[in-house]
Design an enzyme around this catalytic site. Sequence first.
Site, short mmCIF file in Angstrom:
data_model
loop_
_atom_site.label_atom_id
_atom_site.label_comp_id
_atom_site.label_asym_id
_atom_site.label_seq_id
_atom_site.Cartn_x
_atom_site.Cartn_y
_atom_site.Cartn_z
N THR A 45 0.83 -1.21 0.00
CA THR A 45 0.00 0.00 0.00
C THR A 45 0.86 1.26 0.00
O THR A 45 0.42 2.32 -0.44
CB THR A 45 -0.95 -0.02 1.21
N TYR A 133 4.63 -12.61 4.60
CA TYR A 133 3.46 -11.99 3.97
C TYR A 133 3.03 -12.85 2.78
O TYR A 133 3.75 -12.96 1.80
CB TYR A 133 3.80 -10.56 3.53
N LYS A 161 1.41 -12.39 7.78
CA LYS A 161 0.25 -11.66 7.28
C LYS A 161 -0.38 -12.53 6.21
O LYS A 161 0.21 -12.77 5.16
CB LYS A 161 0.67 -10.31 6.70
N ILE A 203 -3.54 -6.16 9.33
CA ILE A 203 -2.77 -5.13 8.62
C ILE A 203 -3.67 -4.65 7.49
O ILE A 203 -3.89 -5.36 6.51
CB ILE A 203 -1.43 -5.69 8.14
#
Length: 293
Positions: A45, A133, A161, A203
């Site tokens: 992001t 992740y 994540k 997250i």
Amino acid sequence: MLKGSIVALITPMNRDGSVDNASLERLVEFHINQGTDAIVAVGTTGESSTLAQSEHIAVVEQVVSFAAGRIAVIAGNGANATAHGVELTQKLAKTGVDAMLGVTPYYNKPSPKGIIAHYTAIANSTDIAQILYNVPGRTCLDMQPEVIAELAKVSNIIGVKEATGDVSRVAKLRALCGDDFLLYSGDDASAKDFLLLGGDGVISVANNIVPKAFKVMCDAALSGNAELAKIHDDTLRGLYGSLFCEANPIPVKWASHQLGLITNAYIRLPLTELSEQFHGLLLETMKQAQLKV
């Protein structure tokens, strides 16, 4: 604190493409004041894929400086090449971050053996906590729970994540990785259920613009109050979808600009600013989330 409501922070930019540090400081203060538990700086992001390494490190340094110990900072350290990941990790280790978040290698499609070797090499290059992740929707690589469990044996790999949206993985990961291994949702739409099933945090993209409401939802779910969590989650549900009407972080940058959180919605190519056809949709779901626009 590396549990609870964590924001996947956008990286604000000036119209000339440089990082807008004044807006970045406002964002950090905004999240501290709104009760966000931690910040991820320069992840997906945060446009990590279009920032030069020097810019990447500079943004993390600025976030750590602005945070001044008042909120935990997690730096993105994902890399497609292991050697690049090690180099970036060693440089980020000097910034004062609390942890790092590394996406799986993408495009080159490593085997499970390669994934384990990649993350182990990066983790062994520093003492700082590492978070895996898994986001197959972007990488076309789905890191299976058994691979994550093997990596959980590395002393400073502390969590994952999980952005598949498959909440059934919570129980499997907990069984394979143990109670101390941190499980984070990376999918806003399924985050409530992820937490109610035993996850440790989220997250979040939506957290950029609704941090207080998202924090309340997370706290309710983490405490096991499913009814209260649902009430708050329902208010945000339309927003979860509209923030992905185009590729992240295009919509959330536009929404942040509408709220006056950043100076403009500039985003680096090959991404472009939000198409006009989606402006009405995003404004409507922002209003549904009780945002003043």
